[in-house]
Design a protein around this motif. Structure first.
Motif, PDB file in Angstrom:
ATOM      1  N   UNK A 299       2.783 -13.982   3.100  1.00 49.96           N
ATOM      2  CA  UNK A 299       2.655 -12.526   2.994  1.00 49.96           C
ATOM      3  C   UNK A 299       1.251 -12.198   2.506  1.00 49.96           C
ATOM      4  N   UNK A 300       0.821 -10.961   2.756  1.00 49.41           N
ATOM      5  CA  UNK A 300      -0.473 -10.499   2.273  1.00 49.41           C
ATOM      6  C   UNK A 300      -0.389 -10.150   0.798  1.00 49.41           C
ATOM      7  N   UNK A 301      -1.397 -10.565   0.031  1.00 52.86           N
ATOM      8  CA  UNK A 301      -1.438 -10.278  -1.395  1.00 52.86           C
ATOM      9  C   UNK A 301      -2.323  -9.059  -1.660  1.00 52.86           C
ATOM     10  N   UNK A 302      -1.924  -8.202  -2.575  1.00 49.02           N
ATOM     11  CA  UNK A 302      -2.800  -7.084  -2.946  1.00 49.02           C
ATOM     12  C   UNK A 302      -3.987  -7.594  -3.747  1.00 49.02           C
ATOM     13  N   UNK A 303      -5.028  -6.753  -3.828  1.00 47.61           N
ATOM     14  CA  UNK A 303      -6.180  -7.147  -4.622  1.00 47.61           C
ATOM     15  C   UNK A 303      -7.462  -7.189  -3.822  1.00 47.61           C
ATOM     16  N   UNK A 304      -8.465  -7.893  -4.319  1.00 47.56           N
ATOM     17  CA  UNK A 304      -9.779  -7.932  -3.656  1.00 47.56           C
ATOM     18  C   UNK A 304      -9.719  -8.626  -2.300  1.00 47.56           C
TER      19      UNK A 304
END
Length: 461
Positions: A299-304
């Motif tokens: 899954x895609x992780x939030x953040x930079x």
């Protein structure tokens, strides 16, 4: 584009055991028995042209000047009344040998050396859909991974125009890979090698423009050819959902942040016996990190995000006269990286890195039947031990030679334009691998141990 690569795969091929399968494929290729003609390549059927009209060497994907124009016009040119559904298929069986067995098997179900593989079995929807709309859409099964996945896609709307003393072609492409819409074989999506071993070691890192977004995105680009010389293209790409990519590609490499712009500019000097072209590419993308959820799915992780800015230059030369065809292609890509996500997570030693890639090749074909290709490649960049291990260098370089035989595809070939096959024998030599000549893995393996002998039988029906 790969006009005569197009094909519809017969399911019984995949059920054959490996030794009998090789016997059948080689027999079909050399004897040319009618089984090859059970379905016709859809573009050749549509245009009623031999394969050499569009392809150097009587087989895709290297395009002639006529092949470039056919693609720019949206795959819509036809001769006579077309009533068949534009379906085709492709089958590639290959054998891979490395100079020294690999430390581990390159994929599940294969050994550490001397692997035979059903490398590709592809079905295509490829051809004219209306006066101004055409398509090249490919689904591919590979024995390596065992997945029927989403491959190259290029849906086009194209029209001719004239204004004063100027004329040309404009169009819109819906596609899933920056440069897949390009008509030059210097473009990363279509550059040499056109067929290569996927069960042998390769460069540890390359710029994103060289396939980093292939089949991971969807985008729209507008293009124009002016006066048969200038070619311009501008587009943007967005990520597809992780769930969709896992189902059609088996992997998810990370979500793009916003729209990724892509630009292309090239100029062609048309000569009586060929052409010379010079151009450039630009890609500017941001991509986040990938993690796993409770179910273990990517899954895609939030953040930079990590930022990649790619700039490329390319040049090509084509000479075709009588029985002789010579092509020379060159591509250089430089990538600047700002790795906010990777560096922040401890995945790299440096916040800023760079990568460079250089690919050169020259081919000669006699009667579009017998060919030889010489190529050299260099992939290099900033040292980063956390990213690349060992000395921290991605520097990988070498040369290759390929012998090709395309027995059909000419206007006077047996059963043209339906029978299409190429036999290829390619040898790749590594001068350096992952920054080293010797002991490239810390366990005594040398760069030359990755030297690869690769043989393939490529059928299109």
């Amino acid at each position: 584009m790969n006009t005569c690569q197009n094909s519809l795969i017969s399911s019984w091929f995949t059920a054959l055991a490996r030794p009998p399968r090789w016997v059948v494929l080689i027999a079909l290729a050399w004897l040319g028995i009618p089984t090859l003609a059970s379905a016709v390549p859809s573009y050749a059927r549509q245009t009623q042209q031999p394969c050499v009209a569009c392809h150097v060497g009587g087989f895709g994907p290297e395009l002639t000047q006529f092949g470039r124009q056919f693609k720019l016009m949206g795959y819509t040119m036809k001769v006579g009344e077309q009533t068949d559904v534009p379906l085709s298929a492709m089958l590639v069986e290959s054998f891979t040998h490395t100079q020294k067995a690999q430390p581990e098997a390159p994929a599940n179900g294969f050994g550490t050396n001397n692997n035979t593989e059903l490398q590709q079995a592809s079905a295509f929807l490829a051809g004219r859909l209306s006066e101004h709309i055409g398509v090249f859409a490919q689904a591919t099964y590979s024995e390596n991974g065992g997945l029927l996945g989403w491959d190259n896609m290029d849906w086009r709307y194209a029209r001719m125009f004239s204004h004063g003393s100027h004329s040309g072609i404009w169009g819109i492409s819906l596609n899933n890979n920056p440069t897949v819409s390009d008509v030059f074989n210097t473009a990363p999506a279509w550059k040499y090698p056109y067929m290569s071993a996927d069960l042998a070691p390769g460069a540890p890192a390359q710029p994103m423009l060289l396939g980093g977004l292939a089949a991971q995105v969807v985008g729209v680009s507008a293009y124009m050819q002016l006066d048969g010389a200038w070619y311009m293209e501008l587009g943007g790409y967005r990520s597809l959902s992780p769930a969709f990519l896992r189902s059609v590609n088996g992997h998810f490499d990370g979500r793009l942040s916003g729209v990724t712009p892509y630009a292309r500019l090239a100029y062609t000097w048309n000569l009586p016996t060929g052409s010379v072209s010079l151009g450039g590419f630009m890609l500017n993308m941001r991509r986040g990190q990938v993690g796993t959820n409770a179910a273990g799915d990517a899954v895609a992780l939030p953040g930079p995000t990590d930022r990649f800015r790619d700039f490329g230059i390319d040049a090509s030369y084509m000479y075709i006269k009588d029985d002789h065809a010579i092509t020379v292609d060159g591509l250089y890509v430089h990538e600047n990286q700002r790795l906010d996500a990777t560096y922040g997570g401890g995945g790299s030693d440096h916040l800023r890195n760079s990568l460079q890639s250089l690919n050169l090749k020259a081919s000669y074909w006699y009667r579009h039947t017998y060919g030889v290709t010489l190529a050299t490649f260099v992939d290099n960049g900033s040292k980063d031990a956390t990213l690349y291990g060992n000395d921290g260098s991605p520097n990988t370089q070498g040369e290759s030679i390929e012998l090709g035989y395309s027995p059909f595809g000419q206007s006077n070939s047996w059963a043209q334009p339906w029978a299409n096959v190429r036999l290829g024998l390619e040898y790749t030599y590594f001068n350096r691998f992952s920054g080293r000549v010797h002991n490239i893995d810390g366990a005594g393996r040398n760069a030359s141990d990755n030297n690869t002998l690769y043989f393939y039988v490529w059928l299109a029906i």
